[in-house]
Design an enzyme around this catalytic site. Structure first.
Site, mmCIF file in Angstrom:
data_model
loop_
_atom_site.group_PDB
_atom_site.id
_atom_site.type_symbol
_atom_site.label_atom_id
_atom_site.label_comp_id
_atom_site.label_asym_id
_atom_site.label_seq_id
_atom_site.Cartn_x
_atom_site.Cartn_y
_atom_site.Cartn_z
ATOM 1 C CB THR A 154 28.237 14.169 54.755
ATOM 2 O OG1 THR A 154 27.621 13.354 55.756
ATOM 3 C CG2 THR A 154 27.558 13.876 53.434
ATOM 4 C CE LYS A 197 23.967 13.487 56.063
ATOM 5 N NZ LYS A 197 24.575 12.459 55.226
#
Length: 341
Positions: free
Chosen positions: A249, A192
Site C-alpha cells: 500500500t 496501514k
C-alpha cells in the site's frame, strides 16, 4: 459450489468476485448503480473500477439487495466502513437463517472505534450469523483481477470459519493462509492506510527512498504498538496483513491512500484531493478513528497524530515532516516491549 452474495461492486468487490467465480461459485454482485449492473450483466465489464477486465459470465450483478441475498449461503461484505452499518441494517431484514459473514473492508469506525467485525456483531443478531471472518493482506484489486499471484490471510475467532474462507477463495493464483488473530489482522489492514497516506506525501514533497523507508518502519511500530495494546499478537504485524499489506500500500500508485497523500504533498487541499479521487479513501476516516483510539488507550502514535493535523486541522505537509524529525531523542525499540516467545 457456494452461492455468495458479494455486497459492494467497487474494484475490490469485483476482483474478489472474479476469484470466487474462478472457483466455480455462484456469485451475486450487489451495488447501487443500475448502469453498472447492466454493464456487468450485458457486457461482463465493470469499467468504472476495473478498466478492460473481462468478468466471468457467472458473475451476476444486482441492485436489489433482497434479490442478491435470496438463497445465498455466504455473505461477503466489501463496502466502505462508513456504509457498513447502513448495509447491515438493511440486509438483516432479508435473512431468515444464520449465514457466515466475511468482510474484506479495511477501516476503524470513528466514535465507537469498532473494527469491522465488531460492527457486524453489533448490527446483525447472533441468530442470523453463524460466524464472522475477515480476509486481508497485500492485494491490489487491479492485480487480483488479472489473476496475478496474490497471497492473503483469513481470520476469525472460529477456526473453522477461517478455514471455510480459505477453501472458498483458494486458487492457483490466489493463496490464502489462516491466522487466529482477528484483532491483529483487522488492525493491520486498517492502520496501514494511514501510513500509506504519509508515504504518498513523502513522494509529493519530493523526498526519496530514505524517507519512505523510515516512515514505513516507524509506521509499522505504531501499528504494532496500538495492536498489542488491544490484544493482538506481535507476530501478526510481521505477516501478510501487517508488513505485507503495508509494503504494497505504501509503494504503489494503485493505492488510493498513497495517491491521496501524494496529492497532499504536492500542495493540494484535502477537498481538492477527494474531488479529484472520486472514490473513498479509507485512510482519511481511519486516521481520525486511530487518533481518537490512541488517545483513549494512551498509546503514542506520532505519525498518526501529525497526519490527523494535516487532514483535519490544515497543518502543512512540510510542517508535519519537520515536527516528526524534531521529536525528542529516543531508543528505537523502547516503545515496543514484547516479551520473548
Amino acid at each position: 459450489m457456494s452461492k455468495v452474495a458479494v455486497l459492494g461492486s467497487g474494484s475490490w468487490g469485483t476482483a474478489l468476485s472474479i476469484v470466487l467465480a474462478d472457483n466455480g461459485h455462484d456469485v451475486r454482485l450487489w451495488g447501487r448503480s443500475q448502469k453498472q449492473a447492466e454493464e456487468i450483466n450485458q457486457h461482463h465489464y465493470n469499467n468504472q473500477y476495473l478498466t478492460d477486465v473481462k468478468l466471468p459470465s457467472s458473475i451476476v450483478a444486482y441492485t436489489d439487495l433482497e434479490a442478491s441475498l435470496h438463497d445465498a449461503d455466504t455473505i461477503l461484505l466489501v463496502v466502505p466502513t462508513k456504509a457498513m452499518r447502513d448495509v447491515l441494517g438493511e440486509l438483516r431484514n432479508y435473512l431468515d437463517r444464520p449465514l457466515p459473514f466475511i468482510h474484506a473492508s479495511k477501516g476503524i469506525e470513528p466514535g465507537t472505534h469498532f473494527r469491522i467485525s465488531e460492527i457486524i456483531e453489533e448490527e446483525v443478531p447472533q441468530h442470523l450469523r453463524s460466524s464472522v471472518a475477515v480476509i486481508s493482506g497485500p492485494s491490489h484489486a487491479e492485480e487480483v483481477a488479472l489473476r496475478q499471484p496474490t497471497t492473503i490471510t483469513s481470520s476469525s475467532l472460529n477456526p473453522e470459519a477461517a478455514k471455510y474462507v480459505q477453501d472458498l477463495f483458494m486458487t492457483n493464483h490466489f493463496r490464502v493462509y489462516t491466522n487466529p488473530d482477528l484483532i491483529g489482522v483487522e488492525i493491520g489492514g486498517a492502520l496501514k492506510n494511514i501510513i500509506a497516506i504519509g508515504a504518498g506525501m513523502t513522494n509529493g514533497l519530493g523526498f526519496g527512498d530514505n524517507a519512505k523507508a523510515a516512515l514505513m518502519t516507524r509506521g509499522l511500530a505504531e501499528i504494532a504498538r496500538l495492536g498489542l495494546k488491544l490484544g493482538a499478537s506481535p507476530l501478526t504485524f510481521a505477516g501478510l496483513s501487517g508488513l505485507g499489506d503495508l509494503i504494497v500500500t505504501c509503494t504503489s500508485v494503485h493505492s488510493r491512500n498513497w495517491r491521496a497523500g501524494n496529492m497532499l504533498g504536492k500542495g493540494k487541499s484535502i477537498d481538492e484531493v477527494l474531488n479529484e479521487m472520486g472514490m473513498v479513501v479509507e485512510g482519511i476516516r481511519t486516521t481520525k478513528a486511530a487518533y481518537e483510539l490512541a488517545k483513549k488507550e494512551k498509546v503514542e502514535m506520532p505519525i498518526t497524530n501529525v497526519l490527523y493535523d494535516v487532514l483535519f486541522h490544515d497543518k502543512s505537509t512540510k510542517e508535519a515532516v519537520s515536527e516528526l524529525m524534531g521529536r525528542v531523542k529516543k531508543h528505537e525499540v523502547e516503545d515496543l516491549k514484547i516479551d520473548p516467545l
